[in-house]
Motif scaffolding. Structure first.
Motif, mmCIF file in Angstrom:
data_model
loop_
_atom_site.group_PDB
_atom_site.id
_atom_site.type_symbol
_atom_site.label_atom_id
_atom_site.label_comp_id
_atom_site.label_asym_id
_atom_site.label_seq_id
_atom_site.Cartn_x
_atom_site.Cartn_y
_atom_site.Cartn_z
ATOM 1 N N SER A 1 40.140 54.138 47.787
ATOM 2 C CA SER A 1 39.531 54.403 46.483
ATOM 3 C C SER A 1 39.977 53.363 45.465
ATOM 4 O O SER A 1 40.994 52.677 45.658
ATOM 5 C CB SER A 1 39.932 55.792 45.984
ATOM 6 N N PRO A 2 39.247 53.211 44.352
ATOM 7 C CA PRO A 2 39.687 52.263 43.323
ATOM 8 C C PRO A 2 41.118 52.514 42.854
ATOM 9 O O PRO A 2 41.890 51.569 42.679
ATOM 10 C CB PRO A 2 38.677 52.480 42.196
ATOM 11 N N THR A 3 41.482 53.794 42.682
ATOM 12 C CA THR A 3 42.846 54.081 42.235
ATOM 13 C C THR A 3 43.849 53.828 43.349
ATOM 14 O O THR A 3 44.953 53.312 43.098
ATOM 15 C CB THR A 3 42.962 55.536 41.752
ATOM 16 N N GLY A 4 43.481 54.191 44.574
ATOM 17 C CA GLY A 4 44.374 53.903 45.700
ATOM 18 C C GLY A 4 44.661 52.426 45.826
ATOM 19 O O GLY A 4 45.795 51.999 46.085
ATOM 20 N N GLN A 5 43.626 51.599 45.635
ATOM 21 C CA GLN A 5 43.808 50.148 45.659
ATOM 22 C C GLN A 5 44.650 49.676 44.476
ATOM 23 O O GLN A 5 45.461 48.756 44.606
ATOM 24 C CB GLN A 5 42.447 49.454 45.654
ATOM 25 N N LEU A 6 44.462 50.304 43.323
ATOM 26 C CA LEU A 6 45.253 49.943 42.148
ATOM 27 C C LEU A 6 46.733 50.169 42.391
ATOM 28 O O LEU A 6 47.580 49.430 41.883
ATOM 29 C CB LEU A 6 44.779 50.774 40.942
ATOM 30 N N PHE A 7 47.055 51.176 43.195
ATOM 31 C CA PHE A 7 48.449 51.508 43.489
ATOM 32 C C PHE A 7 48.966 50.845 44.762
ATOM 33 O O PHE A 7 50.033 51.193 45.257
ATOM 34 C CB PHE A 7 48.622 53.019 43.590
ATOM 35 N N GLY A 8 48.197 49.895 45.297
ATOM 36 C CA GLY A 8 48.675 49.132 46.444
ATOM 37 C C GLY A 8 48.109 49.565 47.776
ATOM 38 O O GLY A 8 48.687 49.260 48.828
ATOM 39 N N GLU B 1 44.975 42.606 45.100
ATOM 40 C CA GLU B 1 46.199 41.886 44.718
ATOM 41 C C GLU B 1 46.733 42.352 43.356
ATOM 42 O O GLU B 1 47.941 42.450 43.158
ATOM 43 C CB GLU B 1 45.942 40.380 44.681
ATOM 44 N N GLY B 2 45.836 42.617 42.428
ATOM 45 C CA GLY B 2 46.253 42.965 41.069
ATOM 46 C C GLY B 2 46.545 44.443 40.936
ATOM 47 O O GLY B 2 45.717 45.233 40.481
ATOM 48 N N THR B 3 47.737 44.848 41.336
ATOM 49 C CA THR B 3 48.106 46.256 41.296
ATOM 50 C C THR B 3 48.662 46.632 39.927
ATOM 51 O O THR B 3 49.073 45.771 39.145
ATOM 52 C CB THR B 3 49.137 46.583 42.391
ATOM 53 N N PHE B 4 48.662 47.937 39.649
ATOM 54 C CA PHE B 4 49.161 48.462 38.387
ATOM 55 C C PHE B 4 50.579 47.949 38.133
ATOM 56 O O PHE B 4 51.410 47.954 39.028
ATOM 57 C CB PHE B 4 49.161 49.996 38.447
ATOM 58 N N PRO B 5 50.899 47.505 36.887
ATOM 59 C CA PRO B 5 50.067 47.476 35.675
ATOM 60 C C PRO B 5 49.538 46.073 35.330
ATOM 61 O O PRO B 5 49.518 45.692 34.162
ATOM 62 C CB PRO B 5 51.046 47.954 34.614
ATOM 63 N N VAL C 1 47.314 52.920 48.812
ATOM 64 C CA VAL C 1 47.953 54.152 49.276
ATOM 65 C C VAL C 1 47.190 55.350 48.725
ATOM 66 O O VAL C 1 46.441 55.239 47.757
ATOM 67 C CB VAL C 1 49.425 54.234 48.811
ATOM 68 N N ASN C 2 47.378 56.497 49.377
ATOM 69 C CA ASN C 2 46.903 57.733 48.781
ATOM 70 C C ASN C 2 47.723 57.990 47.522
ATOM 71 O O ASN C 2 48.958 57.950 47.560
ATOM 72 C CB ASN C 2 47.055 58.898 49.758
ATOM 73 N N ILE C 3 47.044 58.240 46.414
ATOM 74 C CA ILE C 3 47.769 58.298 45.137
ATOM 75 C C ILE C 3 48.763 59.452 45.086
ATOM 76 O O ILE C 3 49.728 59.396 44.314
ATOM 77 C CB ILE C 3 46.790 58.381 43.948
ATOM 78 N N ARG C 4 48.578 60.481 45.927
ATOM 79 C CA ARG C 4 49.506 61.616 45.914
ATOM 80 C C ARG C 4 50.844 61.274 46.536
ATOM 81 O O ARG C 4 51.810 62.025 46.386
ATOM 82 C CB ARG C 4 48.881 62.808 46.639
ATOM 83 N N THR C 5 50.921 60.130 47.227
ATOM 84 C CA THR C 5 52.186 59.721 47.852
ATOM 85 C C THR C 5 53.065 58.913 46.898
ATOM 86 O O THR C 5 54.177 58.544 47.268
ATOM 87 C CB THR C 5 51.914 58.896 49.123
ATOM 88 N N VAL C 6 52.547 58.617 45.692
ATOM 89 C CA VAL C 6 53.320 57.820 44.737
ATOM 90 C C VAL C 6 53.350 58.539 43.380
ATOM 91 O O VAL C 6 52.791 58.058 42.392
ATOM 92 C CB VAL C 6 52.752 56.392 44.595
ATOM 93 N N PRO C 7 54.010 59.696 43.312
ATOM 94 C CA PRO C 7 54.000 60.483 42.074
ATOM 95 C C PRO C 7 54.596 59.739 40.885
ATOM 96 O O PRO C 7 54.173 59.949 39.745
ATOM 97 C CB PRO C 7 54.816 61.728 42.425
ATOM 98 N N SER D 1 42.071 58.450 47.892
ATOM 99 C CA SER D 1 42.418 57.855 49.182
ATOM 100 C C SER D 1 42.892 56.417 49.014
ATOM 101 O O SER D 1 42.693 55.797 47.962
ATOM 102 C CB SER D 1 41.197 57.880 50.109
ATOM 103 N N PRO D 2 43.510 55.839 50.060
ATOM 104 C CA PRO D 2 43.947 54.440 49.973
ATOM 105 C C PRO D 2 42.805 53.469 49.687
ATOM 106 O O PRO D 2 43.028 52.410 49.100
ATOM 107 C CB PRO D 2 44.559 54.175 51.349
#
Length: 304
Positions: A203-210, A107-111, A212-218, A200-201
């Motif tokens: 991964s901790p970073t993928g979850q942070l970004f909602g 739920e707590g996505t960046f930032p 998604v695969n982080i490469r899809t949200v430059p 990947s979606p």
């Protein structure tokens, strides 16, 4: 019934045979730990602090520098007690320490994490008298994902998009930042040896970004990089520590931060820990903490 003052109260005359007498100091020694302090409710979720206040007997008014400690958790739910013994030692050296709960993924996505750290800081400053805080002397300290939030809080300054409160009425000016093995540029995590998926979606970073695969949200990748917020603007000094065999957050992340700070003429100090993995107790030994305390003392215990 007579009410005695402590000075008036008669000591017991009893002395059974074999009794031993100790004459130890009676002044308060251990800091007070105050759990479950609600500093905000966001998205329907109460967010809490664990506040650690140095020992004092209350006979005189004390105001201590404030350390906002943000624990690591891969951006998931945090354990506010994980480093409590070490943070009590920090408090024993004359600091109020506030350990922060921040909104967790998914739920707590960046930032959200950066905003929550700033909200918690404002809460502590607004309640400075209650917790014996000097509201003009405060710093960030975090480990892993908490270090990321700490660094971002400092480098983004008073950019409104990183605060839930109006920065015109409550600007923040951190006086130091301690970064224990935090990521700073998610786009470069897989460039270096690591045992973990950072893209990947799931991964901790993928979850942070909602999710998604982080490469899809430059655009998020660019905005989330602490390196992109470091320029000629005034920043607090940074103390960075990272293990050279960190299998989760590559050591190179701290090297990148240090190099960027030095390139832009900011004060930065970098310690590499030999044979040290992510989250090791080596970061909380008396010697490691002495480096942190010397750094904090030089920036928070001298009025500027």
């Amino acid at each position: 019934m007579k009410q005695y003052s402590f000075e008036e109260f008669p000591p017991s005359p009893l002395a059974p045979e074999g009794m031993k007498v100790l004459d130890e100091p009676t002044a308060p020694f251990y800091p007070e730990v105050i759990p479950d302090v609600c500093y905000a409710v966001k998205d329907g979720q109460p967010l809490h602090l664990t506040v650690i206040v140095p020992a004092h007997d209350g006979t005189e008014e004390k105001h201590y520098p404030l350390i906002m400690y943000t624990p690591g958790s891969a951006f998931r739910r945090q354990n506010l007690c994980r480093h409590l013994p070490a943070l009590i030692e920090v408090a024993r050296h004359g600091y109020v320490v506030a350990v922060i709960e921040y909104r967790a993924t998914p739920e707590g996505t960046f930032p959200a994490q950066v905003r929550d750290l700033k909200s918690a800081t404002r809460f502590m400053l607004n309640h400075a008298f209650r917790y014996s805080v000097d509201p003009f002397r405060y710093a960030c300290f975090g480990d892993s994902s908490g270090a990321y939030a700490s660094v971002m809080a400092c480098v983004t300054g008073n950019a409104q998009e990183f605060s839930d409160e109006d920065v015109r009425f409550s600007p923040l000016h951190y006086r130091a930042c301690v970064d224990y093995y935090g990521p700073v540029d998610f786009s470069r995590m897989q460039e270096f040896p690591t045992n973990y998926d950072h893209e990947s979606p799931q991964s901790p970073t993928g979850q942070l970004f909602g999710g998604v695969n982080i490469r899809t949200v430059p655009e998020l990748l660019e905005k989330s990089s602490a390196l992109n917020w470091i320029d000629g603007r005034k920043l607090p000094p940074f103390l960075i520590m990272h293990g050279k065999k960190d299998r989760m957050v590559p050591f190179a992340q701290s090297a990148l931060l240090y190099e960027r700070l030095r390139e832009t003429d900011h004060d930065a100090y970098f310690y590499a820990l030999e044979n040290c993995d992510h989250g090791s107790d080596a970061f909380f030994t008396p010697y490691s903490l002495s480096i942190v305390l010397d750094f904090l003392d030089s920036n928070l215990k001298k009025r500027k």
